[in-house]
Design an enzyme around this catalytic site. Structure first.
Site, PDB file in Angstrom:
ATOM      1  N   SER A   1      16.180  20.964 -16.158  1.00  9.79           N
ATOM      2  CA  SER A   1      15.174  21.948 -16.378  1.00  9.79           C
ATOM      3  C   SER A   1      15.521  23.108 -16.768  1.00  9.79           C
ATOM      4  O   SER A   1      16.577  23.678 -16.592  1.00  9.79           O
ATOM      5  CB  SER A   1      14.403  22.447 -15.074  1.00  9.79           C
ATOM      6  OG  SER A   1      13.546  23.568 -15.096  1.00  9.79           O
TER       7      SER A   1
ATOM      8  N   GLU B   1      10.115   8.112 -16.829  1.00  9.14           N
ATOM      9  CA  GLU B   1       8.527   8.680 -17.165  1.00  9.14           C
ATOM     10  C   GLU B   1       8.114   8.486 -18.623  1.00  9.14           C
ATOM     11  O   GLU B   1       7.068   8.044 -18.760  1.00  9.14           O
ATOM     12  CB  GLU B   1       8.413  10.228 -16.992  1.00  9.14           C
ATOM     13  CG  GLU B   1       8.695  10.763 -15.546  1.00  9.14           C
ATOM     14  CD  GLU B   1       8.990  12.184 -15.216  1.00  9.14           C
ATOM     15  OE1 GLU B   1       9.189  12.810 -14.262  1.00  9.14           O
ATOM     16  OE2 GLU B   1       9.163  12.818 -16.531  1.00  9.14           O
TER      17      GLU B   1
ATOM     18  N   HIS C   1       0.859  -1.243   0.011  1.00  6.55           N
ATOM     19  CA  HIS C   1      -0.024   0.189  -0.018  1.00  6.55           C
ATOM     20  C   HIS C   1       0.650   1.500  -0.083  1.00  6.55           C
ATOM     21  O   HIS C   1       0.366   2.477   0.536  1.00  6.55           O
ATOM     22  CB  HIS C   1      -0.834   0.142   1.317  1.00  6.55           C
ATOM     23  CG  HIS C   1      -1.773  -1.134   1.465  1.00  6.55           C
ATOM     24  ND1 HIS C   1      -2.892  -1.693   0.802  1.00  6.55           N
ATOM     25  CD2 HIS C   1      -1.594  -2.269   2.304  1.00  6.55           C
ATOM     26  CE1 HIS C   1      -3.438  -2.789   1.090  1.00  6.55           C
ATOM     27  NE2 HIS C   1      -2.376  -3.207   2.037  1.00  6.55           N
TER      28      HIS C   1
ATOM     29  N   LYS D   1      16.904  21.180 -10.853  1.00  6.41           N
ATOM     30  CA  LYS D   1      16.327  19.857 -11.183  1.00  6.41           C
ATOM     31  C   LYS D   1      17.229  18.922 -11.662  1.00  6.41           C
ATOM     32  O   LYS D   1      18.045  19.197 -12.775  1.00  6.41           O
ATOM     33  CB  LYS D   1      15.243  20.295 -12.085  1.00  6.41           C
ATOM     34  CG  LYS D   1      14.379  21.202 -11.514  1.00  6.41           C
ATOM     35  CD  LYS D   1      13.351  20.266 -10.299  1.00  6.41           C
ATOM     36  CE  LYS D   1      12.436  19.301 -10.699  1.00  6.41           C
ATOM     37  NZ  LYS D   1      11.315  19.468 -11.592  1.00  6.41           N
TER      38      LYS D   1
END
Ligand code: ARG
Length: 458
Positions: free
Chosen positions: A277, A290, A156, A283
């Site tokens: 970024s 992704e 979970h 970043k």
């Protein structure tokens, strides 16, 4: 131009309709395979005396020249051809004359395209298998150094029990092993030659389908000529097998995203595999992971498209099947995603101290405390209750399990013994789980060796 079927028609095809029905653009990708199939067919026609040996030789030589031009990108594709089959036959006729017209004896474009697609799907299954192996071996190589690394296992998405990082990585390997089994099984069902089915009913010529199959490296021939041209299960299977492998990659990619957040900080991406970024200088993004996650959306879409096109079309061949080509080609994008993820895995820097520290917060060894009582004859349900109270009161006091004393424990239950304090150490807890397939380092070492041997076999 004249179409392969123009004899029956008074008028030529409206160019706008030609543009709509043509599969020429789509066919370029299977053109070489198509010519390979034609060469095997022509040789068989010669051997069987269906055409003379000299005719077969002329056809084969012409086709070999065409294949050569295709490989060099020099094949002059006739823009107005209906498909690769007619384009090749047209060029062959221009080069070797009317004997080219004998190539299509005992064959239809229906069994021809079914063969092309089977050979193409076999190629894709081969690259998918290679990509699955690349990802699995990356995981195995990383696991080898992390058998003793303790980290939180999750259920979970909540910290559950301490596990070995290698055990966790090997769990992903197991999923990839099932993918390989499915690929091998699909391969066997795909490697069946439909040639000889012709349009759908078979052929009146003394053809030799087994010899053609053998020449093309296919293990078997279709048992039923109608099924031979109607069946596209192998396309659906490739899509399903690919989507499932992609889903496995996606679950791993999702963990890479999580683990590389500053909230988790279990791992850091190699600079070579991360992106920055354009506005935020700090970043470091897991774009690759992704994109892998996102690509699965496409792969699942491909499965749905392929299955939906199959649904409700009567036997045998229908042109609906041509529309499967776009999702079929898109499925090929799964293998590169797995390969990119393999690189990412190889470049990850694991933060063992952070992982270990995470096992010390969140009472991950509460189960071990309950097991301690259960081993001393307390029914597990009752032990769970006792430890639940300890957890609740420690949480209320803003404390963890660390720092508990025997006196603390005995206030809850007199049956606690001193060993309990050692048993709640995360590494101890992990080492205690020696059941088959469990996370104890000795089990994990065995599992690693077994998995490595399995990959060394093929
Ligand atoms: N272009 C067709 C396809 O991709 C192959 C030709 C099938 N036969 C026919 N009669 N249209 O499925």
């Amino acid at each position: 131009m004249t179409d392969l079927w123009s004899g029956r028609f008074e008028k030529g095809l409206d160019p706008r309709i030609r543009a709509f029905t043509s599969s020429l653009d789509l066919d370029e990708r299977i053109a070489l395979i198509d010519v390979r199939g034609s060469i095997a067919h022509a040789r068989m026609l010669g051997r069987q005396g269906i055409v003379t040996q000299a005719e077969a030789d002329a056809i084969v030589a012409g086709l070999e020249r065409i294949a050569d031009e295709m490989r060099k990108g020099a094949f002059p594709w006739p823009a107005d051809a209906e498909d690769v089959h007619s384009a090749v036959e047209r060029l062959l006729r221009e080069r070797i004359g009317d004997v080219a017209g004998k190539l299509h004896t005992a064959r239809s474009r229906n069994d021809q395209v079914a063969l092309d697609l089977r050979l193409f799907v076999l190629e894709l299954l081969g690259s998918l298998d290679g990509a699955v192996v690349a990802l699995a071996t990356a995981l195995l190589d990383r696991a080898a150094d992390e058998v003793g690394t303790v980290m939180p296992g999750y259920t979970h998405t909540q910290r559950a029990q301490p596990v070995s990082l290698a055990h966790h990585l090997l769990a992903h390997v197991e999923a990839l092993r099932r993918d390989r089994e499915r690929i091998a099984q699909s391969r066997a069902r795909t490697a069946v030659s439909p040639l000889g089915a012709a349009a759908l009913a078979g052929s009146p010529y003394p053809i030799d389908p087994s010899a053609v199959a053998a020449e093309l490296g296919l293990a078997a021939t279709s048992r039923n000529s109608i099924d031979a041209v109607a069946d596209r299960d192998f396309v659906a299977e490739l899509a399903c097998v690919s989507a499932l492998a992609a889903i496995h990659a996606s679950r791993l990619a999702d963990e890479v995203v999580l683990w590389t957040t500053s909230e988790f900080a279990f791992a850091e991406l190699s600079d070579e595999h991360a992106t920055g970024s354009s506005i935020m200088p700090q970043k470091k993004n897991a774009d690759v992971a992704e994109l892998v996650r996102g690509r699965v959306g496409r792969a699942i879409g491909d499965v749905v498209a392929i299955l939906t096109i199959l649904k409700g079309i009567p036997l045998a061949y229908d042109s609906d099947l041509q529309e499967q080509r776009v999702p079929l080609y898109d499925v090929a994008a799964v293998a590169p995603a797995l390969e990119a993820l393999a690189l990412l895995v190889r470049g990850l820097r694991f933060d063992r101290a952070r992982m270990r520290a995470a096992t010390e917060r969140g009472m991950l060894t509460a189960t071990d405390l309950a097991d301690h009582l259960a081993r001393r004859g307390v029914p597990f349900r009752e032990a769970h209750e006792v430890v639940g109270r300890i957890v609740r009161e420690r949480l209320a006091a803003g404390r963890d399990l660390a720092g508990l004393t025997l006196e603390d424990l005995r206030r809850y239950d007199a049956r606690f013994e001193a060993a309990a304090l050692e048993e709640i150490d995360p590494a101890r807890s992990m080492a205690a789980r020696r059941s088959p397939g469990g996370t104890a380092p000795e089990r994990v070492r065995e599992a690693l060796a077994e998995a490595r041997a399995a990959f060394a076999e093929r």
